[in-house]
Design an enzyme around this catalytic site. Structure first.
Site, PDB file in Angstrom:
ATOM      1  CD  GLU A   1       2.222  -4.646  12.125  1.00  0.00           C
ATOM      2  OE1 GLU A   1       2.217  -4.928  13.337  1.00  0.00           O
ATOM      3  OE2 GLU A   1       1.182  -4.528  11.468  1.00  0.00           O
TER       4      GLU A   1
ATOM      5  CE1 TYR B   1       9.470  -1.610  12.437  1.00  0.00           C
ATOM      6  CE2 TYR B   1       7.172  -1.853  13.066  1.00  0.00           C
ATOM      7  CZ  TYR B   1       8.132  -1.312  12.229  1.00  0.00           C
ATOM      8  OH  TYR B   1       7.765  -0.489  11.200  1.00  0.00           O
TER       9      TYR B   1
ATOM     10  NE  ARG C   1      -0.425  -2.816  15.338  1.00  0.00           N
ATOM     11  CZ  ARG C   1      -0.390  -2.031  14.290  1.00  0.00           C
ATOM     12  NH1 ARG C   1      -0.021  -0.772  14.426  1.00  0.00           N
ATOM     13  NH2 ARG C   1      -0.724  -2.474  13.104  1.00  0.00           N
TER      14      ARG C   1
ATOM     15  CG  HIS D   1       7.046  -3.916   8.152  1.00  0.00           C
ATOM     16  ND1 HIS D   1       5.729  -3.627   7.899  1.00  0.00           N
ATOM     17  CD2 HIS D   1       7.403  -3.129   9.193  1.00  0.00           C
ATOM     18  CE1 HIS D   1       5.297  -2.707   8.746  1.00  0.00           C
ATOM     19  NE2 HIS D   1       6.295  -2.395   9.551  1.00  0.00           N
TER      20      HIS D   1
ATOM     21  CD  GLN E   1      -0.788   7.525  -6.202  1.00  0.00           C
ATOM     22  OE1 GLN E   1      -1.717   6.793  -6.502  1.00  0.00           O
ATOM     23  NE2 GLN E   1      -0.495   8.598  -6.889  1.00  0.00           N
TER      24      GLN E   1
HETATM   25 FE1  SF4 Z   1      -3.363   6.316   2.069  1.00  0.00          FE
HETATM   26 FE2  SF4 Z   1      -5.201   8.137   1.467  1.00  0.00          FE
HETATM   27 FE3  SF4 Z   1      -4.652   6.168  -0.264  1.00  0.00          FE
HETATM   28 FE4  SF4 Z   1      -5.970   5.708   2.028  1.00  0.00          FE
HETATM   29  S1  SF4 Z   1      -6.663   6.938   0.277  1.00  0.00           S
HETATM   30  S2  SF4 Z   1      -4.313   4.497   1.227  1.00  0.00           S
HETATM   31  S3  SF4 Z   1      -4.935   7.094   3.412  1.00  0.00           S
HETATM   32  S4  SF4 Z   1      -3.268   7.788   0.385  1.00  0.00           S
END
Ligand code: SF4
Ligand code: NAP
Length: 664
Positions: A166, A168, A216, A254, A341
């Site tokens: 990613e 890092y 990873r 990222h 979100q």
């Molecule tokens: Fe994140 Fe929940 Fe949206 Fe999935 S549904 S992307 S876990 S906020």
């Protein structure tokens, strides 16, 4: 008999035997930076362990102060640090789970005043330029990784995951893009490889055979100057020789300009890269990214692409993901809709992470409690996501719930969202909710318009109004012209827009509708080859042509899309640019007539010669029923958009619905 026999198979990885092939991948919650939050973190992971996750990997903890991600003490460097972690490992072990500590040194992706990297090259996503690590600092950092691994075992972890992808610190050593050294730690790939290999050897030596060591590694860098395919396979072999038990896949840095986890990415789009690694080593390998259904996981295992499947966000959406899948109840899984979100966007804005479709995530204590002391008859009016969340929470406490909707299907605005390209998971989430409602014994009354007298006569103890929102109508001359249509008519397929379209409104729905119109299709997922063409993976970018000419408009003289999600907004903006969608800000709307949409911009009048004007001008509360019930003297609870339409979104609606249902 499980429907997912491969997923349900145990697997021995190093010192432990995992109960199944499902790994809850590392994800930061913003609880990591404060040991005062570790009880909350322990409850969060324990719920996932109880829900069947075969292995859990924590969010990243740095082996030293320089490598911490943010300016908080998210570090595993002392016995005192390890003691705090017992509050995480204890509950997970009590729930029968297995858990690894992820050790992450962020290098130039750290956001604090003392950042370091192999070379002093600023990242495009950080304002600060890192200091170049000296040879002594490199040696100390290797020792710090080993010490962190030892402390992890002391703290009760089953082992560690070294975060090596990613973009890092490990990636920064591996890639010519970020490693310009000409000493033992840089130059050709053999020398750039030395740091991750040395860390792996040191961690193995520190843990002996007692601890699991997963690394990873980047299966695809997706940046200029990243590792090529041969280097990736050479890295995998070198890590195997250095003592890793398992290789987990990371996709992209990222700073990559390619989406890797949003809904735009087709399911299992990157498992081919994991399969190439699997062919190069004899260790178990883990696939990840855009695998959010047990069917997709099982298919990747069946195709021999991986030995284990890692999911992070789907475990936020449903703590019981694995148990439901293994028990033949996968239709009841709460599906992650890849919106980012409430998870990633919360992390980036320093809020504690949760989940849009599951507000309990990382707030388990707030939703604790058994059955209600007195069971009630509850009516919930409106089967959008607020009403569904309320009905499920109330039924979960033992109440007898009837859920009404005037539409003949549940889902409300989610059903429209499911039509947007890249949002097919919204439809799957509705299907999951429908199965949960049936299993919870909620009585569904669809296609029924209810009024005050019906609810009064029904003998309900509690009435919840979740009637949602109505689109805000356009209030200019000619708003009733046949060219003017609403986004609900467009997205539901009631009206097929013409070849030239103006979209009024630059909010989330305006952007989504513009994408729907320019794309020309529905919410079905694209195929992997098309996605790779669109985003230039392994070749030049060749965006698809637009289905029609789309112009977006807004009154404020501001950049479009300011309110879009931090981790997904850039993708949507790029897709619209690729389709050549015009955006005009600072508009005054004058009127609509046969010639089109008349506007004034910068004092100049213009006519947009369009076939349709699609109105996405926000929403107003659909509060008629709530008002009528109150006038009739009935006590009602109002949640979601029906309570307050301003800036309502699915996250707030579901949260309000679930919390009310839990209180009833
Ligand atoms: Fe994140 Fe929940 Fe949206 Fe999935 S549904 S992307 S876990 S906020
Ligand atoms: P919104 O974000 O409030 O946007 C409404 C838009 O309508 C604004 O661009 C506004 O711009 C315009 N507008 C407001 N009143 C108007 C009027 N009287 N005449 C003409 N234009 C008017 O609302 P939304 O787009 O409906 O979204 C609702 C919620 O869902 C929001 O919280 C949103 O974030 C969320 N959502 C997000 C996404 C996503 O992130 N992809 C997708 C869907 C929904 P001007 O006032 O400048 O003209």
């Amino acid at each position: 008999m499980t429907s997912f026999p491969l997923l349900a198979q145990p697997l021995t990885v190093g010192a432990v035997t995992l109960a199944n092939r499902m790994v809850m991948g590392s994800m930061h919650t913003n609880l990591e930076g404060n040991p005062g939050h570790f009880d909350q973190l322990g409850r969060f992971y324990a719920a996932r362990a109880a829900g069947g996750a075969g292995l859990i990997v924590t969010g990243g903890f740095s082996p030293n102060a320089a490598g911490r991600l943010k300016d908080h003490p998210c570090v595993m460097a002392s016995a005192a640090d390890a003691a705090h972690h017992r509050r995480i490992t204890g509950p997970v072990r009590a729930a029968g789970g297995r858990i690894l500590l992820q050790i992450l040194h962020a290098g130039r992706y750290s956001y604090h005043g003392e950042i370091v990297a192999p070379s002093p090259i600023k990242s495009p996503i950080n304002r600060d330029t890192p200091a170049e690590m000296t040879a002594a600092m490199i040696a100390e950092t290797i020792a710090d990784f080993a010490r962190a691994a030892e402390l992890a075992l002391d703290a009760g972890y089953d082992g560690v995951e070294i975060m090596g992808s990613e973009g890092y610190l490990m990636s920064q050593f591996l890639a010519a893009r970020t490693n310009h050294r000409d000493d033992d730690w840089g130059g050709d790939f053999t020398r750039r490889l030395r740091f991750p290999v040395a860390v792996t050897e040191a961690v193995r030596a520190a843990m002996g055979t007692a601890g699991v060591l997963t690394f990873r590694m980047s299966a695809l860098d997706l940046i200029e100057g990243g590792m090529d395919d041969d280097e990736i396979l050479a890295l995998a072999r070198a890590l195997e020789a250095a003592g890793a038990d398992c290789l987990s896949s990371g996709i992209g840095w990222h700073e990559s300009q390619v989406p890797t986890i949003s809904g735009t990415v087709p399911p299992a789009a990157f498992t081919g890269a994991t399969q190439a690694i699997r062919a190069a080593v004899s260790l178990p390998v883990v696939a990840s990214n855009r695998i959010n259904l047990p069917e997709t996981a099982e298919a990747a295992l069946a195709a021999g692409q991986a030995d284990l499947i890692s999911m992070a966000r789907p475990f936020l959406a449903d703590a019981d993901f694995v148990n439901k899948a293994v028990a033949g109840a996968s239709d009841r899984i709460t599906v992650c809709v890849a919106c980012n979100q409430a998870c990633l966007d919360h992390y980036f804005t320093d809020k504690i992470v949760t989940c849009l479709v599951n507000p309990k995530a990382a707030r388990e204590a707030e939703f604790a409690g058994g059955p209600a002391p007195v069971t009630k008859r509850v009516a919930v009016v409106g089967a959008g996501v607020a009403g569904i969340a309320c009905a499920l929470a109330a039924a979960g406490r033992g109440h007898a719930v009837t859920l009404f909707d005037r539409a003949d299907a549940i889902g409300g605005q989610f059903r429209l969202a499911a039509r947007i390209p890249g949002k097919a998971d919204f439809g799957r989430a509705i299907a999951g909710f429908a199965a949960q409602l049936a299993a919870a014994g909620v009585t569904l009354r669809l296609g029924e318009r209810v009024d005050a007298s019906r609810l009064t006569a029904g003998g309900f103890d509690s009435v919840v109004v979740a009637t949602g929102v109505d689109p805000r109508p356009l209030d200019i001359a000619g708003a009733d012209h046949p060219k003017v249509i609403g986004y609900t008519e467009v997205l539901s397929g009631q009206v097929v827009a013409g070849a030239k379209v103006a979209v009024i409104g630059g909010g989330g729905i305006g952007h989504d509708t513009a994408l729907f119109l320019a794309h020309g299709g529905g919410g079905e997922e694209g195929e992997v080859a098309g996605f790779r063409r669109q985003w230039g993976i392994g070749r030049d970018r060749v965006p698809a042509p637009p289905a029609r000419a789309v112009t977006m408009l807004q009154r404020r003289a501001d950049r479009f899309g300011r309110g879009l999600g931090k981790s997904t907004g850039w993708i949507l903006r790029q897709e619209l640019r690729d389709y050549g969608v015009r955006q005009i800000a600072g508009v005054t709307y004058r009127h609509v007539d046969d010639a089109g949409l008349h506007i004034t911009v910068d004092g100049r009048d213009q006519v947009l010669d369009v076939d349709h004007v699609v109105v996405c001008a926000g929403q107003v509360e659909n509060a008629d029923l709530a008002t009528a019930l109150t006038v009739a003297g009935l006590a009602v609870h109002v949640v979601g958009g029906a309570r307050l339409a301003a800036e309502v979104d699915a996250q707030r609606s579901i949260d309000e619905g679930a919390r009310l249902g839990h209180r009833l």
